[in-house]
Design a protein around this motif. Structure first.
Motif, PDB file in Angstrom:
ATOM      1  N   ALA A   1     -39.472  29.021   2.179  1.00 17.92           N
ATOM      2  CA  ALA A   1     -40.717  29.554   2.738  1.00 17.92           C
ATOM      3  C   ALA A   1     -41.712  28.427   2.988  1.00 17.92           C
ATOM      4  O   ALA A   1     -42.440  28.423   3.974  1.00 17.92           O
ATOM      5  N   ARG A   2     -41.685  27.448   2.100  1.00 11.38           N
ATOM      6  CA  ARG A   2     -42.640  26.333   2.166  1.00 11.38           C
ATOM      7  C   ARG A   2     -42.386  25.447   3.396  1.00 11.38           C
ATOM      8  O   ARG A   2     -43.315  24.852   3.923  1.00 11.38           O
ATOM      9  N   VAL A   3     -41.124  25.342   3.838  1.00 13.82           N
ATOM     10  CA  VAL A   3     -40.828  24.507   5.011  1.00 13.82           C
ATOM     11  C   VAL A   3     -40.593  25.387   6.246  1.00 13.82           C
ATOM     12  O   VAL A   3     -40.087  24.911   7.261  1.00 13.82           O
ATOM     13  N   SER A   4     -40.953  26.679   6.141  1.00 17.89           N
ATOM     14  CA  SER A   4     -40.706  27.599   7.251  1.00 17.89           C
ATOM     15  C   SER A   4     -41.565  27.239   8.470  1.00 17.89           C
ATOM     16  O   SER A   4     -42.585  26.575   8.360  1.00 17.89           O
ATOM     17  N   ASP A   5     -41.104  27.682   9.643  1.00 19.64           N
ATOM     18  CA  ASP A   5     -41.864  27.413  10.866  1.00 19.64           C
ATOM     19  C   ASP A   5     -43.026  28.387  11.021  1.00 19.64           C
ATOM     20  O   ASP A   5     -43.983  28.100  11.736  1.00 19.64           O
ATOM     21  N   SER A   6     -42.909  29.569  10.387  1.00 18.10           N
ATOM     22  CA  SER A   6     -43.997  30.534  10.556  1.00 18.10           C
ATOM     23  C   SER A   6     -45.043  30.360   9.457  1.00 18.10           C
ATOM     24  O   SER A   6     -44.750  29.908   8.349  1.00 18.10           O
ATOM     25  N   LYS A   7     -46.259  30.771   9.797  1.00 20.94           N
ATOM     26  CA  LYS A   7     -47.409  30.420   8.976  1.00 20.94           C
ATOM     27  C   LYS A   7     -47.465  31.184   7.652  1.00 20.94           C
ATOM     28  O   LYS A   7     -47.732  30.594   6.601  1.00 20.94           O
ATOM     29  N   TRP A   8     -47.214  32.512   7.687  1.00 17.32           N
ATOM     30  CA  TRP A   8     -47.447  33.326   6.493  1.00 17.32           C
ATOM     31  C   TRP A   8     -46.556  32.987   5.314  1.00 17.32           C
ATOM     32  O   TRP A   8     -47.066  32.827   4.194  1.00 17.32           O
ATOM     33  N   PRO A   9     -45.240  32.868   5.524  1.00 20.80           N
ATOM     34  CA  PRO A   9     -44.419  32.469   4.369  1.00 20.80           C
ATOM     35  C   PRO A   9     -44.877  31.144   3.786  1.00 20.80           C
ATOM     36  O   PRO A   9     -44.906  30.968   2.567  1.00 20.80           O
TER      37      PRO A   9
ATOM     38  N   GLN B   1     -31.661  14.593  11.619  1.00 23.19           N
ATOM     39  CA  GLN B   1     -30.601  15.525  11.243  1.00 23.19           C
ATOM     40  C   GLN B   1     -30.903  16.926  11.765  1.00 23.19           C
ATOM     41  O   GLN B   1     -30.042  17.604  12.313  1.00 23.19           O
ATOM     42  N   ARG B   2     -32.162  17.312  11.593  1.00 21.92           N
ATOM     43  CA  ARG B   2     -32.582  18.633  12.020  1.00 21.92           C
ATOM     44  C   ARG B   2     -32.554  18.721  13.545  1.00 21.92           C
ATOM     45  O   ARG B   2     -32.078  19.698  14.127  1.00 21.92           O
ATOM     46  N   GLU B   3     -33.032  17.663  14.176  1.00 16.33           N
ATOM     47  CA  GLU B   3     -33.062  17.639  15.640  1.00 16.33           C
ATOM     48  C   GLU B   3     -31.645  17.683  16.207  1.00 16.33           C
ATOM     49  O   GLU B   3     -31.370  18.403  17.171  1.00 16.33           O
ATOM     50  N   ALA B   4     -30.759  16.914  15.565  1.00 19.15           N
ATOM     51  CA  ALA B   4     -29.372  16.892  16.036  1.00 19.15           C
ATOM     52  C   ALA B   4     -28.742  18.272  15.882  1.00 19.15           C
ATOM     53  O   ALA B   4     -28.019  18.751  16.770  1.00 19.15           O
ATOM     54  N   ALA B   5     -29.027  18.925  14.752  1.00 17.30           N
ATOM     55  CA  ALA B   5     -28.457  20.254  14.515  1.00 17.30           C
ATOM     56  C   ALA B   5     -28.974  21.251  15.552  1.00 17.30           C
ATOM     57  O   ALA B   5     -28.210  22.074  16.078  1.00 17.30           O
ATOM     58  N   THR B   6     -30.262  21.145  15.856  1.00 19.36           N
ATOM     59  CA  THR B   6     -30.842  22.037  16.866  1.00 19.36           C
ATOM     60  C   THR B   6     -30.210  21.747  18.230  1.00 19.36           C
ATOM     61  O   THR B   6     -29.874  22.663  18.990  1.00 19.36           O
ATOM     62  N   ALA B   7     -30.020  20.451  18.526  1.00 20.25           N
ATOM     63  CA  ALA B   7     -29.436  20.065  19.813  1.00 20.25           C
ATOM     64  C   ALA B   7     -28.018  20.599  19.953  1.00 20.25           C
ATOM     65  O   ALA B   7     -27.550  20.909  21.050  1.00 20.25           O
ATOM     66  N   LEU B   8     -27.316  20.707  18.796  1.00 20.08           N
ATOM     67  CA  LEU B   8     -25.946  21.228  18.819  1.00 20.08           C
ATOM     68  C   LEU B   8     -25.921  22.744  18.951  1.00 20.08           C
ATOM     69  O   LEU B   8     -24.851  23.350  18.971  1.00 20.08           O
ATOM     70  N   GLY B   9     -27.098  23.351  18.977  1.00 23.84           N
ATOM     71  CA  GLY B   9     -27.181  24.796  19.166  1.00 23.84           C
ATOM     72  C   GLY B   9     -27.109  25.588  17.870  1.00 23.84           C
ATOM     73  O   GLY B   9     -26.915  26.794  17.882  1.00 23.84           O
TER      74      GLY B   9
ATOM     75  N   ARG C   1     -28.469  27.651  14.863  1.00 19.34           N
ATOM     76  CA  ARG C   1     -29.676  28.410  14.576  1.00 19.34           C
ATOM     77  C   ARG C   1     -30.122  28.127  13.149  1.00 19.34           C
ATOM     78  O   ARG C   1     -29.418  27.464  12.399  1.00 19.34           O
ATOM     79  N   TYR C   2     -31.247  28.714  12.767  1.00 16.19           N
ATOM     80  CA  TYR C   2     -31.874  28.452  11.474  1.00 16.19           C
ATOM     81  C   TYR C   2     -30.884  28.505  10.306  1.00 16.19           C
ATOM     82  O   TYR C   2     -30.760  27.549   9.542  1.00 16.19           O
ATOM     83  N   TYR C   3     -30.143  29.645  10.193  1.00 12.71           N
ATOM     84  CA  TYR C   3     -29.281  29.820   9.017  1.00 12.71           C
ATOM     85  C   TYR C   3     -28.244  28.712   8.926  1.00 12.71           C
ATOM     86  O   TYR C   3     -28.083  28.060   7.889  1.00 12.71           O
ATOM     87  N   ASN C   4     -27.535  28.474  10.021  1.00 10.06           N
ATOM     88  CA  ASN C   4     -26.476  27.468   9.988  1.00 10.06           C
ATOM     89  C   ASN C   4     -27.026  26.054   9.819  1.00 10.06           C
ATOM     90  O   ASN C   4     -26.403  25.203   9.178  1.00 10.06           O
TER      91      ASN C   4
ATOM     92  N   ILE D   1     -26.383  21.781   7.387  1.00 15.82           N
ATOM     93  CA  ILE D   1     -26.919  20.442   7.672  1.00 15.82           C
ATOM     94  C   ILE D   1     -27.981  20.024   6.647  1.00 15.82           C
ATOM     95  O   ILE D   1     -27.841  18.996   5.982  1.00 15.82           O
ATOM     96  N   LEU D   2     -29.034  20.817   6.502  1.00 11.78           N
ATOM     97  CA  LEU D   2     -30.173  20.343   5.707  1.00 11.78           C
ATOM     98  C   LEU D   2     -29.964  20.508   4.200  1.00 11.78           C
ATOM     99  O   LEU D   2     -30.118  19.555   3.442  1.00 11.78           O
ATOM    100  N   LEU D   3     -29.601  21.714   3.750  1.00 14.14           N
ATOM    101  CA  LEU D   3     -29.511  21.937   2.298  1.00 14.14           C
ATOM    102  C   LEU D   3     -28.464  21.060   1.607  1.00 14.14           C
ATOM    103  O   LEU D   3     -28.722  20.552   0.521  1.00 14.14           O
ATOM    104  N   PRO D   4     -27.263  20.863   2.204  1.00 14.49           N
ATOM    105  CA  PRO D   4     -26.308  19.992   1.501  1.00 14.49           C
ATOM    106  C   PRO D   4     -26.850  18.586   1.297  1.00 14.49           C
ATOM    107  O   PRO D   4     -26.646  17.985   0.233  1.00 14.49           O
ATOM    108  N   GLN D   5     -27.575  18.071   2.298  1.00 16.06           N
ATOM    109  CA  GLN D   5     -28.118  16.716   2.136  1.00 16.06           C
ATOM    110  C   GLN D   5     -29.294  16.718   1.161  1.00 16.06           C
ATOM    111  O   GLN D   5     -29.442  15.798   0.357  1.00 16.06           O
ATOM    112  N   ALA D   6     -30.124  17.774   1.253  1.00 18.29           N
ATOM    113  CA  ALA D   6     -31.275  17.857   0.344  1.00 18.29           C
ATOM    114  C   ALA D   6     -30.804  18.002  -1.096  1.00 18.29           C
ATOM    115  O   ALA D   6     -31.414  17.462  -2.018  1.00 18.29           O
ATOM    116  N   SER D   7     -29.685  18.728  -1.302  1.00 19.17           N
ATOM    117  CA  SER D   7     -29.252  18.983  -2.675  1.00 19.17           C
ATOM    118  C   SER D   7     -28.834  17.688  -3.370  1.00 19.17           C
ATOM    119  O   SER D   7     -29.013  17.543  -4.575  1.00 19.17           O
ATOM    120  N   ARG D   8     -28.327  16.719  -2.597  1.00 15.79           N
ATOM    121  CA  ARG D   8     -27.968  15.443  -3.234  1.00 15.79           C
ATOM    122  C   ARG D   8     -29.218  14.721  -3.719  1.00 15.79           C
ATOM    123  O   ARG D   8     -29.219  14.115  -4.793  1.00 15.79           O
TER     124      ARG D   8
END
Lengths: 219, 233
Positions: A42-50, A117-125, A127-130, A135-142
């Motif tokens: 929620a903290r890194v979400s694109d929408s304001k309220w979360p 990483q995020r930009e590349a994932a978006t460029a590959l088409g 969506r948020y969940y995938n 892409i993001l959580l596996p790298q962040a978890s390390r």
């Protein structure tokens, strides 16, 4: 009142009470892990309220004492009609507490993943969940492992405050034994030693992982 | 407490803040003691931290072992157990302390351990060439430590120190467990006198929140005033 000496029996009663400290830590860590993931997302979400809600949640839990959080949950559950139950109150309060802290730690880890990483994932088409899931959580978890283990030490120590609302874990058991033996030096020395045995290996592990990680990323 | 039933619906709780407002001056006195206790513990703890950090980086091995043991013991045991040990345990060694002094001692000992690690990190961030330049300029060892090492080191670690201080202020609520006179203890007294437990703790929690927001604001003002150099000097 009958005063009995501090012997092996008393020593073992204290050591065995550590199981409740471990159980409470495990519940709060597991619950806080789930809650923290949602808070971080929620903290890194694109929408304001979360984002706003998560920020507020974190600010409140990081800006107030854990002891007050315990009291509020303890008495709050009572006025909501639940019977007073220190075990449940401690588990709920520590879970919320851990959610806020882990959420803030993991937010930092997600943001530490290079933006390419995020930009590349978006460029590959993707969506948020995938994008998050693959892409993001596996790298962040390390990045997150070392500070998460560090927080676990904080959490184990934090469970001692459950003694104040009357849950019989390690510290409360120490108080009870102290009331019977009047040897506070031995009793609280033993209690402290048990906490040390639980926490110190984790602290060393966290430090090692941090050094190894910073060496690995410094290349 | 006023609990009403609504046509067989769930129980509704009516908040009653009147007793809390009636005892608000007690809470303010408690909050003032929390502020005093935290500030005193921070200043004394900072001195302990600087001495221990200097000792740790001095290169004297036995001194380093002792300081390392102190840091590890404090950082891996709960504050509540530390304060019980100091308040209940030390009298058996002949050192009897009032709840408030025991609280201060426990907070100083606790803050010192965390502060030492923060300041050590600051000291280690100073490049060797700086110290060598100081020696070349003929500065004494103390002058080098004070002006060349400590000043920039403190500036580097200032954010870490201030968040550790706010954590200390929040942790100080635990001293109510040995009935010191801080804000949390004032709250305990008020709730046992009024039975408005939830309301009392809501107000106290908000007071702690206000104090941590307030201290953050004060710290950022201090940062702007104290660390302007080299621009202003």
């Amino acid at each position: 009142m009958l005063i009995r000496p501090f012997g092996w029996n008393e020593f073992w009663i204290i050591v065995m009470a550590a199981q409740w400290t471990i159980a409470l830590s495990a519940i709060a860590f597991a619950g806080g892990g789930i809650g923290g993931l949602f808070i971080a997302l929620a903290r890194v979400s694109d929408s304001k309220w979360p984002r706003l809600l998560a920020t507020g949640f974190i600010r409140i839990f990081q800006g107030t004492p854990l002891l007050m959080q315990l009291f509020l949950v303890f008495f709050g559950m009572n006025i909501m009609g639940f019977a007073i139950n220190p075990w449940l109150a401690a588990a709920v309060a520590l879970t919320l507490h851990a959610s806020a802290f882990l959420g803030e730690i993991w937010r930092g880890c997600i943001e530490a993943v290079p933006p390419g990483q995020r930009e590349a994932a978006t460029a590959l088409g993707l969506r948020y969940y995938n994008r998050m899931r693959y892409i993001l959580l596996p790298q962040a978890s390390r990045i997150a492992v070392a500070p998460t283990v560090g927080f676990l030490v904080q959490l184990i120590k934090g469970t001692s405050l459950a003694a104040i609302i009357g849950f019989t874990e390690l510290t409360r058991q120490g108080q009870i034994i102290n009331n019977a033996t009047f040897s506070p030096f031995m009793v609280f020395g033993t209690v402290a030693a048990v906490y040390f045995v639980l926490c110190w290996p984790l602290s060393v592990l966290a430090r090692r992982m941090e050094t190894r990680f910073s060496r690995a990323t410094a290349r | 407490m006023d609990v009403r039933h609504h046509w067989g619906g769930p129980k509704l709780y009516n908040f009653n803040f009147e007793p809390v407002l009636a005892g608000f001056d007690q809470l303010l006195i408690g909050a003032w003691l929390t502020i005093q206790l935290s500030c005193a513990a921070m200043i004394l703890g900072l001195i302990v931290s600087i001495l221990c950090a200097a000792g740790k980086t001095s290169g004297i091995a036995p001194l380093r072992w002792v300081i390392d043991a102190y840091i590890e013991i404090i950082r891996n045991t709960p504050f509540l157990v530390q304060i019980f040990f100091i308040f209940f345990g030390l009298p058996s060694l002949g050192l009897r302390l009032s709840p408030n002094s025991a609280a201060l001692l426990a907070l100083v000992v606790n803050f010192g351990a965390y502060g030492t690690e923060i300041i050590r990190a600051g000291i280690e961030s100073i490049q060797k060439g700086q110290v060598e330049a100081g020696t070349a300029l003929g500065l004494s060892k103390l002058q080098i430590f004070r002006y060349i090492i400590m000043k920039p080191a403190l500036r580097t670690v200032y954010p870490a120190l201030t968040s550790q201080f706010i954590y200390l202020m929040l942790t100080s609520s635990v001293v109510s467990a040995i009935s010191a006179d801080d804000l949390a203890a004032a709250g305990n007294d008020l709730q046992s006198a009024t039975f408005a437990s939830f309301e009392v703790y809501i107000v106290i929690t908000l007071m702690y929140l206000a104090m941590s927001v307030g201290f953050s604001a004060v710290f950022s003002v201090i940062e702007k005033a104290a660390f302007k150099y080299p621009l202003s000097r």
